[in-house]
Design a protein around this motif. Sequence first.
Motif, PDB file in Angstrom:
ATOM      1  N   VAL A  97       0.647   2.512 -10.939  1.00 41.59           N
ATOM      2  CA  VAL A  97       0.924   1.155 -10.451  1.00 41.59           C
ATOM      3  C   VAL A  97      -0.287   0.276 -10.763  1.00 41.59           C
ATOM      4  CG1 VAL A  97       2.376   1.996  -8.565  1.00 41.59           C
ATOM      5  CG2 VAL A  97      -0.027   1.492  -8.124  1.00 41.59           C
ATOM      6  N   LEU A 153      -1.193   4.473  -1.141  1.00 42.57           N
ATOM      7  CA  LEU A 153      -2.438   4.438  -0.355  1.00 42.57           C
ATOM      8  C   LEU A 153      -2.164   4.667   1.125  1.00 42.57           C
ATOM      9  CD1 LEU A 153      -3.849   1.359  -2.264  1.00 42.57           C
ATOM     10  CD2 LEU A 153      -4.647   3.708  -2.482  1.00 42.57           C
ATOM     11  N   ALA A 174      -5.804  -3.948 -14.189  1.00 39.38           N
ATOM     12  CA  ALA A 174      -4.520  -3.376 -13.771  1.00 39.38           C
ATOM     13  C   ALA A 174      -3.603  -3.182 -14.976  1.00 39.38           C
ATOM     14  CB  ALA A 174      -3.861  -4.271 -12.727  1.00 39.38           C
ATOM     15  N   TYR A 183      -2.436  -2.362  -9.173  1.00 41.76           N
ATOM     16  CA  TYR A 183      -2.629  -2.860  -7.808  1.00 41.76           C
ATOM     17  C   TYR A 183      -3.781  -3.847  -7.765  1.00 41.76           C
ATOM     18  CZ  TYR A 183      -4.081  -2.526  -2.842  1.00 41.76           C
ATOM     19  OH  TYR A 183      -4.455  -2.790  -1.564  1.00 41.76           O
ATOM     20  N   ALA A 234       1.989   1.803  -3.485  1.00 41.76           N
ATOM     21  CA  ALA A 234       0.860   2.252  -4.322  1.00 41.76           C
ATOM     22  C   ALA A 234       0.440   3.681  -3.997  1.00 41.76           C
ATOM     23  CB  ALA A 234      -0.325   1.310  -4.148  1.00 41.76           C
ATOM     24  N   ALA A 286      -4.196  -0.178 -17.421  1.00 41.61           N
ATOM     25  CA  ALA A 286      -3.756   1.139 -16.952  1.00 41.61           C
ATOM     26  C   ALA A 286      -2.274   1.396 -17.257  1.00 41.61           C
ATOM     27  CB  ALA A 286      -4.020   1.274 -15.456  1.00 41.61           C
ATOM     28  N   LYS A 289       0.827  -1.212   0.000  1.00 43.66           N
ATOM     29  CA  LYS A 289       0.000   0.000   0.000  1.00 43.66           C
ATOM     30  C   LYS A 289       0.861   1.262   0.000  1.00 43.66           C
ATOM     31  CE  LYS A 289      -4.169  -1.884   2.080  1.00 43.66           C
ATOM     32  NZ  LYS A 289      -4.985  -1.974   3.282  1.00 43.66           N
ATOM     33  N   PRO A 346      -5.578  -5.767  -4.752  1.00 45.19           N
ATOM     34  CA  PRO A 346      -5.629  -6.039  -3.315  1.00 45.19           C
ATOM     35  C   PRO A 346      -6.133  -7.458  -3.032  1.00 45.19           C
ATOM     36  CG  PRO A 346      -7.442  -4.599  -3.957  1.00 45.19           C
ATOM     37  CD  PRO A 346      -6.678  -4.922  -5.199  1.00 45.19           C
ATOM     38  N   SER A 406      -9.680   2.654 -16.106  1.00 45.44           N
ATOM     39  CA  SER A 406      -8.579   3.603 -16.246  1.00 45.44           C
ATOM     40  C   SER A 406      -8.643   4.215 -17.642  1.00 45.44           C
ATOM     41  CB  SER A 406      -7.241   2.882 -16.072  1.00 45.44           C
ATOM     42  OG  SER A 406      -6.209   3.699 -16.518  1.00 45.44           O
ATOM     43  N   LYS A 407      -8.260   5.482 -17.742  1.00 47.75           N
ATOM     44  CA  LYS A 407      -8.303   6.147 -19.053  1.00 47.75           C
ATOM     45  C   LYS A 407      -6.963   6.039 -19.769  1.00 47.75           C
ATOM     46  CE  LYS A 407     -12.459   7.897 -18.283  1.00 47.75           C
ATOM     47  NZ  LYS A 407     -13.588   7.147 -18.814  1.00 47.75           N
ATOM     48  N   ARG A 408      -6.037   5.237 -19.202  1.00 48.36           N
ATOM     49  CA  ARG A 408      -4.686   5.239 -19.772  1.00 48.36           C
ATOM     50  C   ARG A 408      -4.526   4.282 -20.949  1.00 48.36           C
ATOM     51  NH1 ARG A 408      -2.571   4.318 -13.990  1.00 48.36           N
ATOM     52  NH2 ARG A 408      -3.001   6.326 -13.036  1.00 48.36           N
ATOM     53  N   LYS A 455       0.318  11.260  -5.298  1.00 47.67           N
ATOM     54  CA  LYS A 455      -0.938  10.543  -5.042  1.00 47.67           C
ATOM     55  C   LYS A 455      -0.995   9.240  -5.838  1.00 47.67           C
ATOM     56  CE  LYS A 455      -3.947  14.410  -3.958  1.00 47.67           C
ATOM     57  NZ  LYS A 455      -5.077  15.223  -4.412  1.00 47.67           N
ATOM     58  N   PRO A 456      -1.781   8.261  -5.359  1.00 45.95           N
ATOM     59  CA  PRO A 456      -1.875   6.986  -6.101  1.00 45.95           C
ATOM     60  C   PRO A 456      -2.340   7.178  -7.537  1.00 45.95           C
ATOM     61  CG  PRO A 456      -3.548   7.111  -4.343  1.00 45.95           C
ATOM     62  CD  PRO A 456      -2.578   8.228  -4.126  1.00 45.95           C
ATOM     63  N   GLN A 457      -3.156   8.197  -7.772  1.00 49.30           N
ATOM     64  CA  GLN A 457      -3.695   8.453  -9.120  1.00 49.30           C
ATOM     65  C   GLN A 457      -2.584   8.718 -10.131  1.00 49.30           C
ATOM     66  OE1 GLN A 457      -5.186   9.585  -6.368  1.00 49.30           O
ATOM     67  NE2 GLN A 457      -7.393   9.717  -6.614  1.00 49.30           N
TER      68      GLN A 457
END
Lengths: 208, 222
Positions: free
Chosen positions: A77, A46, A140, A79, A44, A143, A41, A81, A99-101, A71-73
């Motif tokens: 990464v 978090l 994941a 992630y 990431a 992204a 975390k 969980p 995700s928009k990536r 920030k995680p944004q």
Amino acid sequence: MIYFDIAVQRPTILVQGKGTLDVGITALTGASGNGKSTLIKSLAGLIKPKAGFIKQDENYWFHHGQNLFVKPQARHVGYMPQGNIIFPHMSVLHNITYSKRGDEPLLAHILERLQLERYSHTKAGNLSGGEQQRVALGRALYAKPCVLLLDEPLSALDWTLRHQVQADIVAIIKEWNIPCLWVTHDEEEAKAVGDYRWSFEKGILQGS
Amino acid sequence: MSPLWLSLEVASIALCNIVIGGLLLCYMLKRYRFPGKALIDSIVTLPLVLPPVVVGFALLLVFTPGNALGAWLETQGWQVVFSKAGAILASSIIGFPLFYQTVRAALGSIDPAVEDVARTLGASEWRIFFTISIPLAWKGILTGSILAFSRALGEFGATILIAGNIPGVTRTMPLAIYSLVEFGDYTGAFELVVYICALTLGLLWTVHFITKGSLFHYQEER
């Protein structure tokens, strides 16, 4: 590559770790409550460590001395969980493209590689445990992560499925050719998947 | 306007206020860390446990044209005391805690890991709230809305103090029942009682249906 040297204060333990995550799978073991999830975390974004630094290649994600915290944004990464954490109310397609990536060719490749094409319009909450796991991995990967952080990726699966899913995930990670931190409490699993082995003992990272 | 339609209008507008205000407050309390969170939680929940007439009295003190706020609002063309706006305000405040507490519990029951994953995927906190938190808490939001609407529909004590009992303007169903009984028209009062009971029973049945998934069969929880 991810470099880190951090100390994180948790309610019952001080978690400390220093290491470099290289391309390939680093398997991290240790008893519950020793700091495995805390490390993931922290990487990431978090959880904010209380001291140290984390950097990806030349970019710092966290630097206590410089009061820097990305920030995680913005960390890129991948992630996963513990448990089958999908967005149960969305279709498989909407889960993966949350995700928009990513882009169209990547989506097509992920759906094909993870054998999710025929489920793309199915509500993710209606899938089996193994299928949900593939959705979470696909989401994941879409992204475009620079590192994969997997927290007990097989824990929500029953024993019969584990070996198959484990082999699948390992093969896909190798294809993506990025660093991956794979947390597990199972020594056998760590031995089977890990190119490198780390462990946590009383909150201190060993073997890194 | 008949008391039935007036009640439905007042409760509907109150519900809009409650949903917008409630979701915003839940978002703020979930998203930000600041001192006084517990105090805000207590204050907005207070109307649930206070006698409504106390809330009405407090509103009257705040909005009476005799003080600065009330006088200023009146110069802007906003009359709160003895107006429909007063009835809507009273219903909004009295119904608010039922919505807020139900939605807060529903949002609190979402696994934080789901929202964490969305963060790592690059989603802003607003996007996470609207695309993950609200859809996953929809049962709580719908249940809270119905409970708040039913409560707003039955609001009496606060309304009579701030909005009065003006026929066609602020005389909602509970106030009309009160007036009819006062004038000895038990038949007229009974008719309205039947309406309000049928309406709220229907709404509460809907809540039961949403939460248990069954409208007509009562199942023992095992």
